[in-house]
Enzyme design. Structure first.
Site, mmCIF file in Angstrom:
data_model
loop_
_atom_site.group_PDB
_atom_site.id
_atom_site.type_symbol
_atom_site.label_atom_id
_atom_site.label_comp_id
_atom_site.label_asym_id
_atom_site.label_seq_id
_atom_site.Cartn_x
_atom_site.Cartn_y
_atom_site.Cartn_z
ATOM 1 N N THR A 62 5.892 -4.454 -3.251
ATOM 2 C CA THR A 62 6.314 -4.864 -1.915
ATOM 3 C C THR A 62 7.412 -3.970 -1.338
ATOM 4 O O THR A 62 7.872 -4.195 -0.222
ATOM 5 C CB THR A 62 6.804 -6.326 -1.946
ATOM 6 O OG1 THR A 62 7.632 -6.499 -3.112
ATOM 7 C CG2 THR A 62 5.645 -7.291 -2.046
ATOM 8 N N GLY A 63 7.857 -2.974 -2.110
ATOM 9 C CA GLY A 63 8.798 -1.991 -1.577
ATOM 10 C C GLY A 63 10.137 -2.567 -1.180
ATOM 11 O O GLY A 63 10.627 -3.516 -1.800
ATOM 12 N N CYS B 48 8.426 9.890 2.860
ATOM 13 C CA CYS B 48 9.389 10.975 2.642
ATOM 14 C C CYS B 48 9.196 12.107 3.651
ATOM 15 O O CYS B 48 10.075 12.949 3.819
ATOM 16 C CB CYS B 48 9.246 11.586 1.248
ATOM 17 S SG CYS B 48 9.063 10.399 -0.069
ATOM 18 N N VAL C 282 15.698 15.767 -4.928
ATOM 19 C CA VAL C 282 15.830 17.048 -4.250
ATOM 20 C C VAL C 282 15.582 16.804 -2.773
ATOM 21 O O VAL C 282 14.853 15.895 -2.396
ATOM 22 C CB VAL C 282 14.843 18.100 -4.811
ATOM 23 C CG1 VAL C 282 13.402 17.701 -4.566
ATOM 24 C CG2 VAL C 282 15.123 19.473 -4.218
ATOM 25 N N ILE D 186 1.403 -10.497 -14.222
ATOM 26 C CA ILE D 186 1.972 -9.992 -12.963
ATOM 27 C C ILE D 186 2.813 -8.760 -13.267
ATOM 28 O O ILE D 186 3.762 -8.805 -14.056
ATOM 29 C CB ILE D 186 2.824 -11.048 -12.229
ATOM 30 C CG1 ILE D 186 1.986 -12.296 -11.931
ATOM 31 C CG2 ILE D 186 3.383 -10.455 -10.926
ATOM 32 C CD1 ILE D 186 2.702 -13.324 -11.061
ATOM 33 N N VAL E 51 1.161 -11.267 2.987
ATOM 34 C CA VAL E 51 1.120 -12.226 1.880
ATOM 35 C C VAL E 51 2.351 -13.116 1.986
ATOM 36 O O VAL E 51 3.476 -12.620 2.123
ATOM 37 C CB VAL E 51 1.110 -11.508 0.521
ATOM 38 C CG1 VAL E 51 1.120 -12.516 -0.620
ATOM 39 C CG2 VAL E 51 -0.114 -10.582 0.417
ATOM 40 N N GLY F 59 20.092 2.963 3.599
ATOM 41 C CA GLY F 59 19.664 2.508 2.285
ATOM 42 C C GLY F 59 18.643 1.399 2.357
ATOM 43 O O GLY F 59 18.389 0.831 3.420
ATOM 44 N N GLY G 212 7.558 0.250 -8.031
ATOM 45 C CA GLY G 212 8.093 0.859 -6.810
ATOM 46 C C GLY G 212 9.478 0.356 -6.440
ATOM 47 O O GLY G 212 10.236 -0.119 -7.286
ATOM 48 N N SER H 7 0.818 -1.216 0.000
ATOM 49 C CA SER H 7 0.000 0.000 0.000
ATOM 50 C C SER H 7 0.848 1.260 0.000
ATOM 51 O O SER H 7 0.422 2.317 0.472
ATOM 52 C CB SER H 7 -0.922 0.002 1.219
ATOM 53 O OG SER H 7 -0.130 0.012 2.412
#
Lengths: 449, 449
Positions: free
Chosen positions: B111-112, B42, B328, B276, B80, B243, B280, B8
């Protein structure tokens, strides 16, 4: 070798300095009717408003500075009356009124423009001003300090800035514009409405669609009212921000070809006469979108032209490109910018266009201090960007510059929809207002198919 | 037809919303392990600093909002665990711990990533934090309020923003970075020096070129000091801004091809498995300059990818283009931006470059409030722009965007020298700092000839 430059505005002085940058030996002489040189006329409204503390602040260099640091001689308060392009000499009256001649190898005509003052009754009354030189600015500020109301004629950028400046000084201000909107050269009427509302919120009365008919004076010959249409409005002073007419007389005397609007130059800033260049408000240039001649009476244009002329005179080939007439102005807390062609002007040129618009914020929705920003993008029917107008509380100028670059490089609607904008909550929304406006247009293109 | 979205974040929710924009009938289900959805990670550092008043401010929508207004179902706090791409179903544990399956026609893997925490002693102590979710932010702010000193590990944008935020809360802050400079991904060392000086002026101690060796705790298992190189520094808390590693496990289970860095997708955001998609932080993308795979872990990238995936799922063809990784950041009164390739990275890729630099002001010299601005432009040897870095007091983000557009459209040094920038004294110099930097490079190109 000697270069003579006529005029000490942005165009003339930039030409002189650019020659010097690339050629240490050229003799360079600038002749100007002005007393102050190297000041920024664009800054005058901001001294009136008090945002810049004094007129001294906007004078950047003295003639002595140019002599000592750049080996450029500036002859001030002297009026050039003739150019003999056969003998290669200019004729001028110096500050003592003596007639003199000066030989040149290269001549640069940077004679600028004069404010066009409509030929109406009362234009010579005490209290009627133009906004051209720093002396004009000083007189306006003096007069304003003993006045309570002012009429500003012309709602271009300078008119708006002057109206704001005088309002900020505490005067009751009326802004009169013949066109049915403010900023008729820069904005379409939908975007102009946003600016109009802001001006009204500042307490500036705005009269649109009516010309100034006459100015009436009191028994001492001082402004006491103006008549706009059939209605009279009392006021103590009138500021003419009615546009600029190029000074082309000397160019004519020199035998230079004059175009439809001003002195004709090629992309090297050369006139039709060998070794005579011209730069700044006195020349016409080419509109990037229409290919037609246009005026580009901006200090930044004059500087860019001066760099081109200066390089060419110094033997370094350079070209001045067609213009978009990108502009930006700041009125109080509002920034207004435009570049390229407007929707109205596109229609007048019988171009079919698709428009995208967005109203957004200058920061992430949740970040304090974000201000509304309105973006309008104009695409030709093939989807290429040809114009952009932005009005907002901050960060307008650089967005305009980005869109200028986009127009010059042929950016498409689809490219702007997918464009990679930098993002951080204090400085932008996660989707830039420009991308939102592009998406609005993109949806319309999709329906056209 | 049903689309299931896993995750999400900006990528997942933008995909869902974009599908809905163009397809009213698709069933859309988002499954997320998170409790809060539609917030801006962010923004976390700016809540820490107090520039945004509270964490509630950065949550833009609730799951109910999505259900009611966009007919998108969001299943929160659910994990999941498997994807069966033969049966087209996902297996997940709901918030009560029940195992469930859900069929899909289209699946979107969003899933980031997870914060990479170096495997050092003390990483599990109380007082060690990552900066990923809004809950992380809340915990940091709570802990900071009872702390007097903090170490931030990693001097990327998030590290700098966190260091500034904690400093603004009144803590003594030490920033530790393995590389010999701050912002090693975004800036060259010359530009990083400007930022470094500003951080020091803010009272932040910066240790460069040394890794964090270990974290030591007190008898209660709470952070009491860090060891950097051989030297120990006492502190109450440690924030890891080290990171992000893409979450690719589910994509692997689904049989999707994994690239050198993350999930491989084509320009339509499709994985190697039919129907599929992935968007992101969990996908790799293509670097515009080098053509090599790269990560682009920005919210704005995720949004753009989500729009592309969503359109394609809705049957509207769209493509995601190679990235410049334009970024930026704003640290106090300083804006820092970059786009394209750095000089260092260009050298590492054996590209010959010419660099132009300028130090200028953000407003006309005489206009009050102008701030220093530093511009660096990187051109390939043919004169085409390939990178730009800007550090300054204001108006950096949009200049970066202009240069991103320039890079994407192949703008040359000569074009930037002659470029038409909008000008008004309160918002710019008569010659834009970018044009000055271009001219610096242009002079170098001239000498190369």
């Amino acid at each position: 070798m000697r270069t003579v430059v006529i005029g000490s505005g942005a165009g003339g002085l930039t030409t002189a300095s650019t020659i010097r940058k690339y050629n240490k030996n050229m003799e360079i002489v600038v002749i100007t009717k002005e007393k102050y040189v190297a000041y920024s006329p664009c800054a005058i409204p901001y001294v009136i408003s008090g945002e810049i503390p004094s007129f001294q602040h906007i004078v950047m260099h003295t003639p002595e500075y140019y002599r000592k640091n750049r080996n450029i001689e500036i002859i001030t308060e002297s009026i050039v009356v003739d150019v003999d392009s056969e003998k290669r000499e200019v004729v001028y009256y110096d500050r003592e009124g003596n007639k003199r001649t000066l030989k040149y190898d290269y001549l640069v005509i940077a004679t600028g423009g004069e404010t066009f003052i409509p030929p109406i009754e009362g234009r010579d009354l005490e209290g009627v001003f133009k906004v051209k030189t720093i002396e004009d600015g000083m007189k306006i500020k003096d007069y304003a300090q003993k006045s309570t109301s002012a009429t500003v004629v012309g709602a271009g950028a300078i008119g708006l800035e002057m109206a704001y400046g005088l309002r900020k000084l505490g005067l009751k201000v009326t802004l009169v514009e013949m066109a049915p909107q403010v900023l008729p050269r820069a904005l379409d009427i939908d975007m102009a409405e946003v600016v109009l509302k802001y001006l009204k919120d500042l307490g500036i009365e705005v009269i649109l669609g009516k010309p100034l008919s006459k100015i009436l004076g009191d028994k001492d010959g001082r402004v006491k009212e103006v008549v706009v249409g059939n209605k009279s409005h009392s006021c103590d002073m009138v500021v003419m921000a009615t546009g600029v007419r190029p000074n082309i007389e000397l160019a004519k005397r020199a035998g230079c070809e004059i175009g439809r609007l001003a002195i004709k130059v090629n992309s090297r800033m050369e006139t039709s006469v060998l070794n005579i260049y011209a730069v700044g408000d006195c020349v016409e240039t080419v509109d990037f979108i229409t290919g037609q001649p246009t005026l580009s009476p901006f200090g930044s244009t004059a500087v860019r032209q001066g760099k081109v002329a200066g390089k060419n005179i110094a033997g370094i080939s350079a070209e001045f490109k067609p213009v978009l007439n990108a502009m930006v102005s700041k009125i109080g807390d509002m920034e207004i910018g435009s570049t390229g062609i407007s929707e109205l002007r596109a229609h007048q040129s019988r171009m079919e266009v698709v428009v995208g618009k967005a109203k957004a914020l200058t920061r992430a929705r949740y970040y304090p201090g974000g201000k509304p920003i309105y973006v309008k993008l104009i695409f030709d029917i093939d989807g290429t960007l040809i114009g952009c107008q932005i009005v907002g509380g901050e960060r307008v100028a650089e967005r305009i510059d980005a869109m200028s670059l986009g127009i010059l490089k042929g950016v498409t609607c689809e490219e702007l929809v997918n464009m990679e904008f930098s993002y951080a909550p204090p400085v932008s929304m996660v989707v830039d207002p420009i991308a939102l406006a592009a998406e609005d247009a993109w949806d319309k293109f999709r329906k056209l198919k």
